[in-house]
Design an enzyme around this catalytic site. Structure first.
Site, PDB file in Angstrom:
ATOM      1  N   ALA A  28       0.816  -1.191   0.116  1.00  0.00           N
ATOM      2  CA  ALA A  28       0.011   0.046  -0.101  1.00  0.00           C
ATOM      3  C   ALA A  28       0.883   1.245   0.125  1.00  0.00           C
ATOM      4  O   ALA A  28       0.385   2.226  -0.468  1.00  0.00           O
ATOM      5  CB  ALA A  28      -1.017  -0.066   1.311  1.00  0.00           C
ATOM      6  N   THR A  52      -4.641 -11.063  14.115  1.00  0.00           N
ATOM      7  CA  THR A  52      -5.806 -10.171  13.681  1.00  0.00           C
ATOM      8  C   THR A  52      -5.386  -9.313  12.907  1.00  0.00           C
ATOM      9  O   THR A  52      -4.250  -8.748  12.624  1.00  0.00           O
ATOM     10  CB  THR A  52      -5.742  -9.391  15.409  1.00  0.00           C
ATOM     11  OG1 THR A  52      -6.060 -10.343  16.241  1.00  0.00           O
ATOM     12  CG2 THR A  52      -7.003  -8.158  15.204  1.00  0.00           C
ATOM     13  N   CYS A 101      16.142   0.040   0.491  1.00  0.00           N
ATOM     14  CA  CYS A 101      16.719  -1.062   1.601  1.00  0.00           C
ATOM     15  C   CYS A 101      18.398  -1.068   1.352  1.00  0.00           C
ATOM     16  O   CYS A 101      18.935  -1.467   2.335  1.00  0.00           O
ATOM     17  CB  CYS A 101      16.454  -2.484   1.149  1.00  0.00           C
ATOM     18  SG  CYS A 101      14.731  -2.553   0.909  1.00  0.00           S
TER      19      CYS A 101
HETATM   20  N1  PLP Z   1       9.521  -5.282  -4.089  1.00  0.00           N
HETATM   21  C1  PLP Z   1       9.875  -4.064  -4.771  1.00  0.00           C
HETATM   22  C2  PLP Z   1       9.811  -4.016  -6.185  1.00  0.00           C
HETATM   23  C3  PLP Z   1      10.023  -2.902  -4.053  1.00  0.00           C
HETATM   24  O1  PLP Z   1      10.318  -1.797  -4.511  1.00  0.00           O
HETATM   25  C4  PLP Z   1       9.678  -3.112  -2.569  1.00  0.00           C
HETATM   26  C5  PLP Z   1      10.094  -1.984  -1.648  1.00  0.00           C
HETATM   27  O2  PLP Z   1      10.893  -1.294  -1.747  1.00  0.00           O
HETATM   28  C6  PLP Z   1       9.371  -4.385  -2.083  1.00  0.00           C
HETATM   29  C7  PLP Z   1       9.208  -5.564  -2.868  1.00  0.00           C
HETATM   30  C8  PLP Z   1       8.991  -4.582  -0.310  1.00  0.00           C
HETATM   31  O3  PLP Z   1       7.923  -3.844  -0.305  1.00  0.00           O
HETATM   32  P1  PLP Z   1       7.390  -3.786   1.290  1.00  0.00           P
HETATM   33  O4  PLP Z   1       8.134  -2.424   1.637  1.00  0.00           O
HETATM   34  O5  PLP Z   1       5.889  -3.724   1.500  1.00  0.00           O
HETATM   35  O6  PLP Z   1       8.055  -5.183   2.031  1.00  0.00           O
END
Ligand code: PLP
Length: 377
Positions: free
Chosen positions: A201, A238, A328
């Protein structure tokens, strides 16, 4: 100082209507959806309304949408269950996938001794469909292809329709990380033979900590978490009622405004490209530029100079929020695995500008002034 936000692939600001809706739910509809009293039934109905909204937008059935805490959870769930429950022994993916897929694959390889093949990518991050077809047709093992729709760092789109066709012809399952595509590109799951897709989201102006997994009904998998019977026994815990309801509302707004937002963002992108090129012809861009790209993601390579070597820090000091790679990996001193995979030399300064309908050309002018000054210094 007002800041300029060009980091929408990392996360987006929440839509104010979504925030109001969620706040109202937290205040008024705090029942546990598993309770049978009126408060519980109201919470349950909010979840089921959200499921119907999302299923309708994606043209799937409501029984195929499962809510999770994130796309990371959704992707892990799909990949782990494919091996544990569906007998997958060979997974074909690419080196430019998001770490939530690549790390899950490493773990599966270590734990279950399955075969992992990473396809070659060209210098724009495109796979070679002939290589995929060759691997699919020559591997006797039960196979799954895991390839993302839109790359979060360079915006390159994988040809997901053709990948799905090859998977079907070769009896392979197809998992697609659609996190950067949901709400930005039309997705019709009746027309697209894919087995798993994921959404998050906070990438489409909804809340953080809420995602979903679409599981094509031909697949019967077991849950990752056990406990209560929530999500039809597929995901104990939940439910995050306000998050789920907010996600559905955010997706509805994003889908309704998809064309106009994409047109606006495409124009901004072109303006950003031209403005950066006007500063220096030595500024170049990663990923596809002519077709098969995500309009909101532009990864620029800025030549080295004393100040651009501290580019992200200097942009931040000037009030500009952008990203060096994926969220990340930001803060980590090494080059992103995506830029490495497409062969970007590690002495280049890569900056990912990721746009939204809130951005303006005036903001781009400001960014380009800052970049021009940094390059001169
Ligand atoms: N996959 C992609 C291509 C993304 O860009 C990201 C978030 O940067 C994710 C997965 C991970 O999403 P979430 O933050 O909901 O774990």
């Amino acid at each position: 100082m007002s800041r300029i936000y060009f980091d929408n692939a990392s996360t987006t600001p929440i839509d104010p209507d979504v925030l109001d809706f969620m706040t109202d739910i937290m205040k008024e509809h705090y029942g546990n959806p598993s309770s049978i009293h009126a408060y519980g039934r109201k919470a349950k109905s909010l979840i089921e309304d959200a499921r119907k909204t999302i299923a309708d937008i994606l043209n799937s059935s409501i029984g195929e949408i499962f809510f999770t805490s994130s796309a990371t959870e959704a992707n892990n769930m799909a990949l782990i269950a494919s091996v544990k429950d569906l007998g997958i022994r060979h997974i074909i993916s690419s080196p430019t996938e998001h770490p939530n897929v690549l790390k899950a694959l490493e773990t599966l390889q270590d734990t279950y001794d399955i075969r992992i093949t990473l396809l070659a990518v060209d210098n724009k991050g495109n796979i070679d469909l002939a290589e995929l077809e060759n691997i699919l047709s020559s591997s006797a093992a039960k196979k799954l292809v895991s390839l993302m729709y839109a790359n979060n760092e360079i915006g390159t789109l994988h040809p997901v329709d053709q990948i799905a066709r090859l998977c079907r012809e070769n009896h392979a399952l197809f998992h697609c990380d659609t996190v950067q595509a949901i709400g930005k590109f039309p997705i019709d799951l009746q027309a697209w033979p894919v087995h798993f897709i994921s959404g998050s989201a906070h990438k489409f102006y909804g809340p953080k900590g809420t995602g979903f997994l679409y599981i094509n009904s031909v697949n019967q998998i077991k849950p990752l978490f056990v406990g209560g019977a929530q999500e039809r026994n597929m995901r104990a815990s939940t439910e995050n009622v306000h998050g789920i309801a907010g996600m559905a509302m955010a997706l509805k707004i994003a889908s309704q405004n998809m064309d106009s937002r994409n047109r606006y963002i495409l124009d901004l992108r072109q303006y950003l490209i031209t403005s950066l090129k006007d500063i220096s012809d030595d500024i170049s861009f990663c990923g596809n530029m002519e077709e098969s790209f995500h309009p909101a993601i532009l990864n620029a390579l800025i030549p080295s100079s004393p100040k651009t070597d501290l580019l992200m820090m200097n942009l931040d000091i000037a009030g500009i929020c952008a990203s060096a790679g994926s969220a990340c990996s930001s803060g980590v001193e090494q080059q992103s695995h995506v830029l490495q995979a497409i062969g970007v030399p590690d002495n280049m300064n890569a900056v990912r500008f990721s746009m939204s309908h809130h951005n303006t050309k005036e903001e781009i002018d400001f960014i380009c002034n800052v970049v021009a000054k940094l390059l001169k210094s």
